[in-house]
Design a protein around this motif. Structure first.
Motif, PDB file in Angstrom:
ATOM      1  N   ILE A 241      23.681  11.921  -5.176  1.00 45.01           N
ATOM      2  CA  ILE A 241      23.547  13.047  -6.348  1.00 45.01           C
ATOM      3  C   ILE A 241      24.227  14.213  -5.538  1.00 45.01           C
ATOM      4  N   GLY A 242      25.106  14.603  -4.254  1.00 44.44           N
ATOM      5  CA  GLY A 242      26.029  15.046  -3.586  1.00 44.44           C
ATOM      6  C   GLY A 242      25.080  16.338  -3.123  1.00 44.44           C
ATOM      7  N   PRO A 243      25.063  16.613  -1.597  1.00 38.95           N
ATOM      8  CA  PRO A 243      24.363  17.312  -1.230  1.00 38.95           C
ATOM      9  C   PRO A 243      24.743  19.327  -1.092  1.00 38.95           C
ATOM     10  N   SER A 244      25.678  19.730  -2.453  1.00 39.38           N
ATOM     11  CA  SER A 244      25.785  20.881  -2.731  1.00 39.38           C
ATOM     12  C   SER A 244      24.807  20.448  -3.751  1.00 39.38           C
ATOM     13  N   SER A 245      24.066  19.561  -4.528  1.00 44.43           N
ATOM     14  CA  SER A 245      23.486  20.149  -6.397  1.00 44.43           C
ATOM     15  C   SER A 245      22.191  19.363  -5.750  1.00 44.43           C
ATOM     16  N   VAL A 246      21.788  18.053  -4.414  1.00 40.22           N
ATOM     17  CA  VAL A 246      21.009  17.309  -4.479  1.00 40.22           C
ATOM     18  C   VAL A 246      19.370  18.151  -4.588  1.00 40.22           C
ATOM     19  N   VAL A 247      19.260  19.649  -3.352  1.00 41.07           N
ATOM     20  CA  VAL A 247      18.480  20.067  -3.364  1.00 41.07           C
ATOM     21  C   VAL A 247      17.565  20.659  -4.731  1.00 41.07           C
ATOM     22  N   ASP A 248      18.137  21.212  -5.220  1.00 38.97           N
ATOM     23  CA  ASP A 248      18.084  22.148  -6.890  1.00 38.97           C
ATOM     24  C   ASP A 248      17.095  20.916  -7.992  1.00 38.97           C
TER      25      ASP A 248
ATOM     26  N   PHE B 181       0.376  -1.177  -0.032  1.00 36.23           N
ATOM     27  CA  PHE B 181      -0.129   0.076  -0.019  1.00 36.23           C
ATOM     28  C   PHE B 181       1.170   1.296  -0.036  1.00 36.23           C
ATOM     29  N   ASN B 182       1.889   1.614   0.372  1.00 36.36           N
ATOM     30  CA  ASN B 182       2.587   2.493   0.909  1.00 36.36           C
ATOM     31  C   ASN B 182       3.574   2.166  -0.024  1.00 36.36           C
ATOM     32  N   ALA B 183       4.524   1.156  -1.423  1.00 37.79           N
ATOM     33  CA  ALA B 183       4.363   1.579  -2.846  1.00 37.79           C
ATOM     34  C   ALA B 183       6.363   1.694  -1.903  1.00 37.79           C
ATOM     35  N   PRO B 184       7.477   1.364  -1.792  1.00 38.65           N
ATOM     36  CA  PRO B 184       8.492   2.271  -1.061  1.00 38.65           C
ATOM     37  C   PRO B 184       8.790   2.333  -2.199  1.00 38.65           C
ATOM     38  N   LEU B 185       9.202   1.409  -3.683  1.00 36.09           N
ATOM     39  CA  LEU B 185       9.820   1.819  -4.876  1.00 36.09           C
ATOM     40  C   LEU B 185       8.807   3.210  -5.564  1.00 36.09           C
ATOM     41  N   ALA B 186       8.168   3.695  -5.321  1.00 31.87           N
ATOM     42  CA  ALA B 186       7.434   4.835  -5.687  1.00 31.87           C
ATOM     43  C   ALA B 186       7.832   6.046  -5.415  1.00 31.87           C
ATOM     44  N   VAL B 187       7.654   5.670  -3.627  1.00 32.48           N
ATOM     45  CA  VAL B 187       8.276   6.973  -2.754  1.00 32.48           C
ATOM     46  C   VAL B 187       9.805   6.693  -2.883  1.00 32.48           C
ATOM     47  N   PHE B 188      10.830   6.174  -2.873  1.00 35.09           N
ATOM     48  CA  PHE B 188      11.614   6.406  -2.761  1.00 35.09           C
ATOM     49  C   PHE B 188      12.121   7.193  -4.818  1.00 35.09           C
ATOM     50  N   ALA B 189      11.197   7.146  -5.795  1.00 34.49           N
ATOM     51  CA  ALA B 189      11.904   8.193  -6.831  1.00 34.49           C
ATOM     52  C   ALA B 189      10.790   8.903  -7.277  1.00 34.49           C
ATOM     53  N   GLY B 190       9.481   9.425  -6.381  1.00 38.57           N
ATOM     54  CA  GLY B 190       8.551   9.932  -6.444  1.00 38.57           C
ATOM     55  C   GLY B 190       8.167  11.012  -4.920  1.00 38.57           C
ATOM     56  N   TYR B 191       8.119  10.800  -4.193  1.00 43.40           N
ATOM     57  CA  TYR B 191       8.256  11.497  -2.851  1.00 43.40           C
ATOM     58  C   TYR B 191       9.656  11.819  -2.220  1.00 43.40           C
ATOM     59  N   LEU B 192      10.213  10.766  -1.453  1.00 44.29           N
ATOM     60  CA  LEU B 192      12.095  11.160  -0.470  1.00 44.29           C
ATOM     61  C   LEU B 192      11.711  12.752  -1.727  1.00 44.29           C
ATOM     62  N   THR B 193      11.795  12.343  -3.268  1.00 43.80           N
ATOM     63  CA  THR B 193      12.974  13.575  -3.632  1.00 43.80           C
ATOM     64  C   THR B 193      12.290  14.685  -3.708  1.00 43.80           C
ATOM     65  N   VAL B 194      10.653  14.919  -3.108  1.00 40.07           N
ATOM     66  CA  VAL B 194      10.345  15.928  -3.656  1.00 40.07           C
ATOM     67  C   VAL B 194      10.447  16.969  -1.768  1.00 40.07           C
ATOM     68  N   ILE B 195      10.429  16.016  -0.846  1.00 38.59           N
ATOM     69  CA  ILE B 195      10.491  16.569   0.492  1.00 38.59           C
ATOM     70  C   ILE B 195      11.714  17.072   0.306  1.00 38.59           C
ATOM     71  N   ILE B 196      12.778  16.172  -0.615  1.00 42.36           N
ATOM     72  CA  ILE B 196      14.256  17.088   0.083  1.00 42.36           C
ATOM     73  C   ILE B 196      14.382  18.410  -0.879  1.00 42.36           C
ATOM     74  N   GLY B 197      13.244  18.678  -2.186  1.00 44.35           N
ATOM     75  CA  GLY B 197      13.813  19.508  -2.787  1.00 44.35           C
ATOM     76  C   GLY B 197      12.902  20.266  -2.662  1.00 44.35           C
ATOM     77  N   TYR B 198      11.714  20.543  -1.760  1.00 46.92           N
ATOM     78  CA  TYR B 198      10.756  21.311  -1.818  1.00 46.92           C
ATOM     79  C   TYR B 198      10.226  21.291  -0.774  1.00 46.92           C
ATOM     80  N   ALA B 199      11.050  21.022   0.419  1.00 47.07           N
ATOM     81  CA  ALA B 199      10.855  20.697   2.238  1.00 47.07           C
ATOM     82  C   ALA B 199      12.433  21.200   2.875  1.00 47.07           C
ATOM     83  N   ASN B 200      12.762  20.713   2.916  1.00 47.01           N
ATOM     84  CA  ASN B 200      13.500  21.279   3.961  1.00 47.01           C
ATOM     85  C   ASN B 200      14.804  20.269   3.971  1.00 47.01           C
ATOM     86  N   GLY B 201      15.424  19.702   2.349  1.00 42.82           N
ATOM     87  CA  GLY B 201      16.328  19.543   2.314  1.00 42.82           C
ATOM     88  C   GLY B 201      17.228  18.356   2.641  1.00 42.82           C
ATOM     89  N   LEU B 202      18.560  18.458   3.367  1.00 43.36           N
ATOM     90  CA  LEU B 202      19.299  17.705   3.751  1.00 43.36           C
ATOM     91  C   LEU B 202      19.234  17.298   4.880  1.00 43.36           C
TER      92      LEU B 202
END
Length: 492
Positions: free
Chosen positions: A274-281, A41-62
């Motif tokens: 990806i690298g801490p200096s570029s992962v958010v962008d 139900f939680n779909a780990p691979l979909a979370v890996f590809a589509g949601y963890l990156t949203v938290i990093i990119g749009y929320a609180n980054g590192l």
């Protein structure tokens, strides 16, 4: 003599006069059957590809890794009271049954309506996400023809509907295989990234407080709690579980622990990879593409192709798990006669809620037709539906946190300590209340940036809650026998 409400065996069930319906769901799900079903139900691979990156990119980054662990701690504290109640209140139905037991039948039925909206939105969102992912896979990996996404949706609804017709253990086996494969890919990626040290070497940035509290910490808390969605569904499978008094609590704790550790470690790996200096962008610019590129870099083209295939199976597994959960909600409400009694029919051979399963497929078809009629963009719509569901989930978690201590206060002979019955539920309730405030403030982001749409979704949830409460009050006056059954409660 216990004061725990019980479902009396002489309560008429749907189709009691029909030998094809036993009134009881059948199954022998083990702890790990339930764990894999809920994790699917939680779909780990979909979370890996589509949601963890949203938290990093749009929320609180590192700060994402520790924020995920903190969210896991709040959910784990909630589970202390949740599992105590599951042992003491042997009624399947999860939110529906528990909120009814603590806050009363009107609020319980209102919560049931809200839960159905939550799960249906997640279900339809995942169907659309799966259809688009399969379409991309066919074109990009297998060089197949361009086929409209809604055709894949029809096929998915049919396949899931057929599986929902059979005994739950068949679905559990399919979900177990899918889960194992996708977790292998995630763990392999993490291991290779940590072994190689990433593109910029190891970093302690995710452990630093200013990163954790930086960026949009509100969105981070909101999404991180959302990453645990589905853990409460362990209680829905109570009737189909082997030794549910032990199986349900174990499965609940295992699901929460696995999700917290897996997602926290994986988000750390994404940052290093990806690298801490570029992962958010990078993740903000292309959440899914950035991870797929990282997989290609560390694991190679073959692993990338396998990941894209498993991403589709991951979302399919989530769709199947959601279908089963919605069907059992409809079954419970049909058995209570809140909805038509036919929904409580049990297949004589498979022990499945086959009519409720069929109704779930019909709901999916109706939503699909509505999407096509209004001409909505499937690529944009699935994310909005998921955001809407996330808001509803937090409301339900908050209501359940309040209902647990109230329930145990009504039944004072429970013999369970204050930590499980009062302190833990109220502590988690504070966490969910904070998350709800943050969700309300960020509601526009959840639905794609439109404040008008955000206000509408909040109005829909309030309306669903009030509709359920109003319906319960009507039942109390006009159909008191049905009112007494709300939430699988005792009938005097």
């Amino acid at each position: 003599m216990t004061s725990t409400p019980q479902v009396r065996p002489d309560i008429p069930t749907a189709g009691a006069a029909d030998n094809s319906n036993s009134g009881e769901l059948k199954g022998a799900m083990t702890t790990f059957d339930i764990v894999f079903t809920v994790l699917a139900f939680n779909a780990p691979l979909a979370v890996f590809a589509g949601y963890l990156t949203v938290i990093i990119g749009y929320a609180n980054g590192l700060g994402a890794p520790l924020t995920l662990l903190a969210a896991g701690l709040v959910v784990l504290v909630f589970a202390v009271g949740f599992t105590a109640m599951s042992r003491h209140l042997p009624n399947p139905g999860a939110f529906y049954a528990y909120i009814t037991a603590g806050l009363g039948r009107p609020m319980g039925l209102g919560a049931a309506f809200l839960a159905l909206i939550c799960y249906v939105f997640l279900y339809v969102s995942s169907l659309i996400y799966a259809a688009n992912s399969i379409s991309s896979l066919v074109q990009q990996v297998f060089k197949g023809p361009l086929i409209d996404w809604w055709i894949y949706n029809v096929i998915l609804i049919a396949v899931v509907g057929v599986l929902g017709f059979f005994r739950i253990t068949l679905s559990a086996r399919i979900l177990t295989v899918a889960m194992c494969l996708e977790v292998v890919i995630i763990v392999l990626y993490n291991a290779v990234v940590f072994a190689q040290g990433g593109s910029e070497g190891y970093t302690s940035a995710p452990l630093q407080l200013h990163y954790i509290l930086g960026g949009s910490v509100g969105l981070a808390v909101l999404y991180c709690i959302g990453m645990f969605s589905g853990f409460e569904a362990t209680a829905i499978f109570r009737e189909e579980a082997r030794n549910p008094e032990k199986t349900i609590p174990r499965a609940t704790y295992i699901v929460i622990a696995v999700v917290a550790v897996l997602y926290s470690v994986t988000s750390f790996a994404i940052i290093i990879g990806i690298g801490p200096s570029s992962v958010v962008d990078a993740t903000a610019t292309d959440p899914v593409g950035s991870v797929l590129s990282s997989i290609d870099h560390y694991l190679g083209k073959t692993a990338l192709d396998i990941t894209q295939v498993l991403l589709c199976t991951s979302i399919f597994a989530a769709v199947l798990a959601m279908h089963n959960i919605i069907a059992r909600y409809l079954f419970s409400m049909g058995r209570d006669r809140v909805f038509p009694r036919k929904l409580a029919a049990v297949h004589p051979t498979h022990g499945s809620p086959h009519i409720a399963s069929f109704a779930t497929s019909v709901i999916a078809v109706v939503f699909l037709i509505a999407v096509l009629v209004i001409g909505a963009d499937g690529n944009a719509l699935y994310a909005k539906l998921a955001g809407i569901a996330l808001y509803a989930l937090i409301v339900l978690l908050l209501l359940t946190s309040v209902s647990i201590p109230l329930y145990f206060r009504k039944h004072a002979d429970h013999g369970i300590g204050a930590w499980k019955t009062t302190v833990a539920p109220l502590l988690s309730g504070v966490g969910f209340a904070v998350a709800l405030v943050l969700a309300t403030k960020n509601a526009a982001f959840l639905v794609g940036g439109s404040q008008t749409a955000a206000n509408l979704l909040i109005a829909v949830f309030i309306a669903a809650l009030l509709l359920g409460i109003g319906y319960a009050l009507v039942l109390r006056k006009q159909r008191p026998d049905t009112y007494a059954r709300i939430g699988r409660q005792e009938v005097a």
